[in-house]
Design an enzyme around this catalytic site. Sequence first.
Site, PDB file in Angstrom:
ATOM      1  N   SER A   8      -0.790  29.341   0.257  1.00 35.94           N
ATOM      2  CA  SER A   8      -1.737  28.298   0.655  1.00 35.94           C
ATOM      3  C   SER A   8      -1.527  27.937   2.123  1.00 35.94           C
ATOM      4  O   SER A   8      -0.487  27.407   2.505  1.00 35.94           O
ATOM      5  CB  SER A   8      -1.539  27.056  -0.218  1.00 35.94           C
ATOM      6  OG  SER A   8      -2.230  25.982   0.368  1.00 35.94           O
ATOM      7  N   ASP A  35      -7.595  25.980   1.403  1.00 34.70           N
ATOM      8  CA  ASP A  35      -7.930  24.706   0.760  1.00 34.70           C
ATOM      9  C   ASP A  35      -8.867  23.863   1.614  1.00 34.70           C
ATOM     10  O   ASP A  35      -8.473  23.376   2.666  1.00 34.70           O
ATOM     11  CB  ASP A  35      -6.642  23.896   0.547  1.00 34.70           C
ATOM     12  CG  ASP A  35      -5.818  24.433  -0.590  1.00 34.70           C
ATOM     13  OD1 ASP A  35      -6.344  24.534  -1.711  1.00 34.70           O
ATOM     14  OD2 ASP A  35      -4.641  24.760  -0.363  1.00 34.70           O
ATOM     15  N   MET A  37     -10.940  20.443   1.998  1.00 33.89           N
ATOM     16  CA  MET A  37     -10.999  19.066   1.474  1.00 33.89           C
ATOM     17  C   MET A  37     -11.969  18.247   2.303  1.00 33.89           C
ATOM     18  O   MET A  37     -11.983  18.357   3.529  1.00 33.89           O
ATOM     19  CB  MET A  37      -9.621  18.421   1.565  1.00 33.89           C
ATOM     20  CG  MET A  37      -8.537  19.208   0.847  1.00 33.89           C
ATOM     21  SD  MET A  37      -6.950  18.423   1.072  1.00 33.89           S
ATOM     22  CE  MET A  37      -5.904  19.559   0.171  1.00 33.89           C
ATOM     23  N   HIS A  66     -10.718  27.570  -1.900  1.00 30.24           N
ATOM     24  CA  HIS A  66     -10.682  26.539  -2.951  1.00 30.24           C
ATOM     25  C   HIS A  66     -11.379  25.302  -2.390  1.00 30.24           C
ATOM     26  O   HIS A  66     -10.830  24.596  -1.555  1.00 30.24           O
ATOM     27  CB  HIS A  66      -9.207  26.275  -3.297  1.00 30.24           C
ATOM     28  CG  HIS A  66      -8.971  25.136  -4.226  1.00 30.24           C
ATOM     29  ND1 HIS A  66      -7.738  24.530  -4.370  1.00 30.24           N
ATOM     30  CD2 HIS A  66      -9.793  24.493  -5.088  1.00 30.24           C
ATOM     31  CE1 HIS A  66      -7.829  23.559  -5.256  1.00 30.24           C
ATOM     32  NE2 HIS A  66      -9.060  23.506  -5.704  1.00 30.24           N
ATOM     33  N   MET A  68     -12.467  21.748  -2.476  1.00 30.44           N
ATOM     34  CA  MET A  68     -12.273  20.419  -3.071  1.00 30.44           C
ATOM     35  C   MET A  68     -13.280  19.504  -2.400  1.00 30.44           C
ATOM     36  O   MET A  68     -12.937  18.594  -1.635  1.00 30.44           O
ATOM     37  CB  MET A  68     -10.827  19.955  -2.847  1.00 30.44           C
ATOM     38  CG  MET A  68      -9.841  20.716  -3.729  1.00 30.44           C
ATOM     39  SD  MET A  68      -8.142  20.535  -3.146  1.00 30.44           S
ATOM     40  CE  MET A  68      -8.059  21.904  -2.026  1.00 30.44           C
ATOM     41  N   MET A 137      -5.495  23.418 -11.996  1.00 33.15           N
ATOM     42  CA  MET A 137      -4.679  22.650 -11.038  1.00 33.15           C
ATOM     43  C   MET A 137      -3.424  22.145 -11.738  1.00 33.15           C
ATOM     44  O   MET A 137      -3.489  21.543 -12.815  1.00 33.15           O
ATOM     45  CB  MET A 137      -5.465  21.465 -10.471  1.00 33.15           C
ATOM     46  CG  MET A 137      -6.526  21.830  -9.444  1.00 33.15           C
ATOM     47  SD  MET A 137      -5.935  22.804  -8.034  1.00 33.15           S
ATOM     48  CE  MET A 137      -4.776  21.672  -7.260  1.00 33.15           C
ATOM     49  N   ASP A 175      -2.096  26.254  -9.153  1.00 31.79           N
ATOM     50  CA  ASP A 175      -2.005  25.750  -7.783  1.00 31.79           C
ATOM     51  C   ASP A 175      -1.400  24.350  -7.754  1.00 31.79           C
ATOM     52  O   ASP A 175      -1.955  23.421  -8.337  1.00 31.79           O
ATOM     53  CB  ASP A 175      -3.437  25.741  -7.212  1.00 31.79           C
ATOM     54  CG  ASP A 175      -3.540  25.249  -5.776  1.00 31.79           C
ATOM     55  OD1 ASP A 175      -2.494  25.077  -5.131  1.00 31.79           O
ATOM     56  OD2 ASP A 175      -4.679  25.056  -5.317  1.00 31.79           O
TER      57      ASP A 175
END
Length: 223
Positions: A8, A35, A37, A66, A68, A137, A175
């Site tokens: 990550s 990631d 966000m 990913h 989010m 998750m 994750d």
Amino acid sequence: MKRILAPSLLAADFKQLGKQIAMAEQGGAEYLHFDVMDGHFVPSISFGMPVLESIRDAGNQVLDAHLMITEPIRYVEAFQKAGADILTVHLEACMDVKATLLKIKACGMKVGISIKPKTAVSTLAALLEMVDMVLVMTVEPGFGGQKIIPETIDKVRELRTLADGKGLDLDIQVDGGIYHENVHLLLEAGANIIVAGSAVFAGDITANVRRFIEIFQNTKRCL
Ligand code: DX5
Ligand code: ZN
């Protein structure tokens, strides 16, 4: 089922990003976990398309994004253009989850769906045929460096049993809070794509990756 490490990038040192990506690849990490966000679906804000675009040809790894973010359907094309190979969205973030998954597929990416620790595996039952990967998750999404929530390991086992029952060759990704010391628990439960941030980017990156892969080779699945 092939086991893959997905470092990550959230835990990387961004002033040395290209170098650190190369070190992870050298150790044998086949994916890069990215990631995203938005400060809305999760409290924090990370990075987005321009960063992905600039690392897309840093190495040969599969770019595993990913998201989010709330209503990720709005950004499916943008992430495809930026270079994502796999696009994972949160079940909890979509108004129309099926339309979102279909759009990812239509854009030519692998389709991933993720659930937060408190979301039951049963909510995915009708969607499994539509996805290539489920991300379970193992911490509340939003920050790196948290401790694993042990109950989520049982969810992995439940999901693997469900997928097996349907005859699906499903990738199960995990994750959050995964280290060399506990990764065997997730492999045993049936996870095969392992995300790790802190455990990869603290210290010797190449050696950390190699150590994970050694554990992958020496751990048997046991349901
Ligand atoms: C959390 C992110 C994770 C995180 C993992 O919301 O989805 O990918 O960066 O970091 P570690 O391995 O440090 O828990
Ligand atoms: Zn992640």
